[in-house]
Design a protein around this motif. Sequence first.
Motif, PDB file in Angstrom:
ATOM      1  N   UNK A   1      10.694 -20.202  -5.503  1.00 51.32           N
ATOM      2  CA  UNK A   1       9.334 -20.689  -5.677  1.00 51.32           C
ATOM      3  C   UNK A   1       8.454 -19.924  -4.685  1.00 51.32           C
ATOM      4  N   UNK A   2       7.543 -19.105  -5.202  1.00 52.01           N
ATOM      5  CA  UNK A   2       6.645 -18.304  -4.363  1.00 52.01           C
ATOM      6  C   UNK A   2       5.444 -19.159  -3.990  1.00 52.01           C
ATOM      7  N   UNK A   3       5.208 -19.325  -2.706  1.00 53.28           N
ATOM      8  CA  UNK A   3       4.038 -20.051  -2.213  1.00 53.28           C
ATOM      9  C   UNK A   3       2.895 -19.040  -2.128  1.00 53.28           C
ATOM     10  N   UNK A   4       2.181 -18.936  -3.217  1.00 54.11           N
ATOM     11  CA  UNK A   4       1.209 -17.866  -3.465  1.00 54.11           C
ATOM     12  C   UNK A   4      -0.181 -18.228  -2.964  1.00 54.11           C
ATOM     13  N   UNK A   5      -0.783 -17.380  -2.094  1.00 54.25           N
ATOM     14  CA  UNK A   5      -2.134 -17.669  -1.593  1.00 54.25           C
ATOM     15  C   UNK A   5      -3.234 -17.276  -2.580  1.00 54.25           C
ATOM     16  N   UNK A   6      -2.953 -17.303  -3.858  1.00 51.82           N
ATOM     17  CA  UNK A   6      -3.904 -16.857  -4.892  1.00 51.82           C
ATOM     18  C   UNK A   6      -5.274 -17.529  -4.812  1.00 51.82           C
ATOM     19  N   UNK A   7      -5.361 -18.854  -4.600  1.00 52.73           N
ATOM     20  CA  UNK A   7      -6.706 -19.466  -4.592  1.00 52.73           C
ATOM     21  C   UNK A   7      -7.635 -18.908  -3.517  1.00 52.73           C
ATOM     22  N   UNK A   8      -7.073 -18.310  -2.483  1.00 53.85           N
ATOM     23  CA  UNK A   8      -7.889 -17.757  -1.402  1.00 53.85           C
ATOM     24  C   UNK A   8      -8.470 -16.391  -1.755  1.00 53.85           C
ATOM     25  N   UNK A   9      -7.828 -15.684  -2.696  1.00 53.58           N
ATOM     26  CA  UNK A   9      -8.200 -14.304  -2.972  1.00 53.58           C
ATOM     27  C   UNK A   9      -8.595 -14.035  -4.417  1.00 53.58           C
ATOM     28  N   UNK A  10      -8.431 -15.026  -5.275  1.00 53.85           N
ATOM     29  CA  UNK A  10      -8.675 -14.807  -6.700  1.00 53.85           C
ATOM     30  C   UNK A  10      -9.355 -16.042  -7.262  1.00 53.85           C
ATOM     31  N   UNK A  11     -10.668 -15.958  -7.408  1.00 51.34           N
ATOM     32  CA  UNK A  11     -11.481 -17.109  -7.810  1.00 51.34           C
ATOM     33  C   UNK A  11     -10.975 -17.802  -9.075  1.00 51.34           C
ATOM     34  N   UNK A  12     -10.562 -17.085 -10.127  1.00 50.20           N
ATOM     35  CA  UNK A  12     -10.059 -17.792 -11.316  1.00 50.20           C
ATOM     36  C   UNK A  12      -8.854 -18.691 -11.008  1.00 50.20           C
ATOM     37  N   UNK A  13      -8.028 -18.294 -10.062  1.00 50.91           N
ATOM     38  CA  UNK A  13      -6.891 -19.127  -9.682  1.00 50.91           C
ATOM     39  C   UNK A  13      -7.360 -20.423  -9.038  1.00 50.91           C
ATOM     40  N   UNK A  14      -8.358 -20.315  -8.153  1.00 53.94           N
ATOM     41  CA  UNK A  14      -8.891 -21.515  -7.498  1.00 53.94           C
ATOM     42  C   UNK A  14      -9.531 -22.442  -8.524  1.00 53.94           C
ATOM     43  N   UNK A  15     -10.284 -21.877  -9.467  1.00 52.63           N
ATOM     44  CA  UNK A  15     -10.942 -22.685 -10.492  1.00 52.63           C
ATOM     45  C   UNK A  15      -9.894 -23.402 -11.352  1.00 52.63           C
ATOM     46  N   UNK A  16      -8.859 -22.676 -11.758  1.00 50.47           N
ATOM     47  CA  UNK A  16      -7.793 -23.267 -12.568  1.00 50.47           C
ATOM     48  C   UNK A  16      -7.080 -24.379 -11.801  1.00 50.47           C
ATOM     49  N   UNK A  17      -6.743 -24.125 -10.551  1.00 53.93           N
ATOM     50  CA  UNK A  17      -6.068 -25.122  -9.723  1.00 53.93           C
ATOM     51  C   UNK A  17      -6.940 -26.361  -9.556  1.00 53.93           C
ATOM     52  N   UNK A  18      -8.220 -26.176  -9.278  1.00 54.19           N
ATOM     53  CA  UNK A  18      -9.144 -27.311  -9.137  1.00 54.19           C
ATOM     54  C   UNK A  18      -9.248 -28.105 -10.436  1.00 54.19           C
ATOM     55  N   UNK A  19      -9.319 -27.403 -11.579  1.00 50.72           N
ATOM     56  CA  UNK A  19      -9.447 -28.080 -12.875  1.00 50.72           C
ATOM     57  C   UNK A  19      -8.210 -28.916 -13.176  1.00 50.72           C
ATOM     58  N   UNK A  20      -7.033 -28.387 -12.890  1.00 45.46           N
ATOM     59  CA  UNK A  20      -5.802 -29.165 -13.103  1.00 45.46           C
ATOM     60  C   UNK A  20      -5.794 -30.416 -12.232  1.00 45.46           C
ATOM     61  N   UNK A  21      -6.168 -30.253 -10.970  1.00 47.77           N
ATOM     62  CA  UNK A  21      -6.171 -31.383 -10.046  1.00 47.77           C
ATOM     63  C   UNK A  21      -7.188 -32.437 -10.470  1.00 47.77           C
ATOM     64  N   UNK A  22      -8.387 -31.999 -10.827  1.00 47.17           N
ATOM     65  CA  UNK A  22      -9.419 -32.946 -11.266  1.00 47.17           C
ATOM     66  C   UNK A  22      -8.989 -33.715 -12.510  1.00 47.17           C
ATOM     67  N   UNK A  23      -8.250 -33.066 -13.404  1.00 48.97           N
ATOM     68  CA  UNK A  23      -7.771 -33.719 -14.620  1.00 48.97           C
ATOM     69  C   UNK A  23      -6.518 -34.557 -14.369  1.00 48.97           C
ATOM     70  N   UNK A  24      -5.918 -34.394 -13.179  1.00 49.40           N
ATOM     71  CA  UNK A  24      -4.712 -35.142 -12.856  1.00 49.40           C
ATOM     72  C   UNK A  24      -3.447 -34.542 -13.450  1.00 49.40           C
TER      73      UNK A  24
END
Length: 131
Positions: free
Chosen positions: A54-77
């Motif tokens: 399991x790669x602990x990927x710092x993508x949300x810090x460097x790639x805006x679409x990753x942060x947006x996707x992660x936030x959307x999943x979390x907001x939707x539960x």
Amino acid sequence: MRVTAISIPVRDQAKALAFYTEILGFIKKLDIPVNETDRWLTVVSPEDQDGVQLVLEPAPLHFEPSRVFQDALTEAGFPYTQFDVDDVQAEYDRLLALGVSFSVKPTEMGTVKIAVFDDTCGNYIQLIEYL
């Protein structure tokens, strides 16, 4: 062809490493500096140390679409991924005692029992037990 590594986006690699090893019980496999701030950081299950990393990927810090996707999943539960366990209730009790926050308590759904927790790094993770 086979799967050897799969990534999960994390907001803070050090915090993620502590959570995934000290709380969840995974074992650090690789920790290779990539630049001044990021690492190729992987953990594995203690039950399958030569299995999928399991790669602990710092993508949300460097790639805006990753942060947006992660936030959307979390907001939707919605969970980002799932981990199989032998006993969801026992794992829920163990993690709850360690202060882990759950958005879904152990729930039977047909032929499975699930629970969903917050990994403190921007993701919900589903635990699943096949009944």
